[in-house]
Design a protein around this motif. Structure first.
Motif, PDB file in Angstrom:
ATOM      1  N   TYR A  31     -79.122  23.079  18.482  1.00 33.92           N
ATOM      2  CA  TYR A  31     -78.789  21.734  18.394  1.00 33.92           C
ATOM      3  C   TYR A  31     -79.168  21.060  19.774  1.00 33.92           C
ATOM      4  O   TYR A  31     -78.898  19.891  19.753  1.00 33.92           O
ATOM      5  N   LEU A  32     -79.819  21.927  20.727  1.00 35.99           N
ATOM      6  CA  LEU A  32     -80.074  21.303  21.973  1.00 35.99           C
ATOM      7  C   LEU A  32     -81.362  21.276  22.400  1.00 35.99           C
ATOM      8  O   LEU A  32     -82.199  22.421  22.163  1.00 35.99           O
ATOM      9  N   SER A  52     -88.220  21.099  22.172  1.00 36.83           N
ATOM     10  CA  SER A  52     -87.439  20.321  21.085  1.00 36.83           C
ATOM     11  C   SER A  52     -86.377  21.430  20.553  1.00 36.83           C
ATOM     12  O   SER A  52     -86.778  22.614  20.471  1.00 36.83           O
ATOM     13  N   LYS A  53     -85.475  20.840  19.742  1.00 41.28           N
ATOM     14  CA  LYS A  53     -84.466  21.853  19.110  1.00 41.28           C
ATOM     15  C   LYS A  53     -85.004  22.583  18.205  1.00 41.28           C
ATOM     16  O   LYS A  53     -84.598  23.800  18.189  1.00 41.28           O
ATOM     17  N   GLY A  99     -79.863  20.040  26.855  1.00 41.25           N
ATOM     18  CA  GLY A  99     -79.083  18.812  26.504  1.00 41.25           C
ATOM     19  C   GLY A  99     -79.770  18.203  25.377  1.00 41.25           C
ATOM     20  O   GLY A  99     -80.388  18.882  24.503  1.00 41.25           O
ATOM     21  N   ARG A 100     -79.752  16.936  25.195  1.00 41.55           N
ATOM     22  CA  ARG A 100     -79.992  16.218  23.797  1.00 41.55           C
ATOM     23  C   ARG A 100     -81.206  15.321  24.028  1.00 41.55           C
ATOM     24  O   ARG A 100     -81.766  14.962  23.190  1.00 41.55           O
ATOM     25  N   GLU A 108     -80.820  14.041  32.243  1.00 41.18           N
ATOM     26  CA  GLU A 108     -80.643  14.040  30.771  1.00 41.18           C
ATOM     27  C   GLU A 108     -80.000  15.466  30.299  1.00 41.18           C
ATOM     28  O   GLU A 108     -79.889  15.417  29.185  1.00 41.18           O
ATOM     29  N   TYR A 109     -79.938  16.313  31.295  1.00 41.91           N
ATOM     30  CA  TYR A 109     -79.280  17.615  30.855  1.00 41.91           C
ATOM     31  C   TYR A 109     -78.067  18.011  31.242  1.00 41.91           C
ATOM     32  O   TYR A 109     -77.619  17.609  32.395  1.00 41.91           O
TER      33      TYR A 109
END
Length: 122
Positions: A31-32, A52-53, A99-100, A108-109
């Protein structure tokens, strides 16, 4: 607390290859976003790549495009950074982060590994 663990660093000659791995024992990473960063002595940390995820979107710093490949195995809960055609200027401590936000901005992480040393030298 999610903790990331990198492995795969080492000493390699110019032109050689290494593959870094990043995992989070006991936690799921699917999910990250996973990012890879590096910091050379006396320099600021820089973003190298992110994925990406689900792995469908990847981005690279200009300095590594065409030489590095980021990937992830969500079933195995591991991300990878394949580094080919290594140059002495790639020498740094390499970190994975989770991170997201899909970005090379390290702010951002939220989660970081301890880093693994990559040295490119003859």
């Amino acid at each position: 607390q999610l903790q990331l663990v990198e492995s795969g660093g080492g000493l390699v000659q110019p032109g050689g290859s290494l593959r870094l791995s990043c995992s989070a024992p006991g936690f799921t990473l699917d999910y990250l976003v996973i990012g890879w960063f590096r910091q050379a002595p006396g320099k600021e940390r820089e973003g190298v790549s992110y994925i990406s995820k689900r792995g469908g979107w990847k981005n690279y710093a200009d300095s590594v495009k065409g030489r590095f490949t980021v990937s992830r195995d969500n079933a195995g809960n591991t991300a990878y950074l394949q580094m080919n055609s290594l140059k002495p200027e790639d020498t740094a401590v390499y970190y994975c982060a989770a991170g997201r936000g899909a970005t090379l901005d390290d702010k951002e992480y939220d989660y970081w590994g301890q880093g693994t040393q990559v040295t490119v030298s003859s």
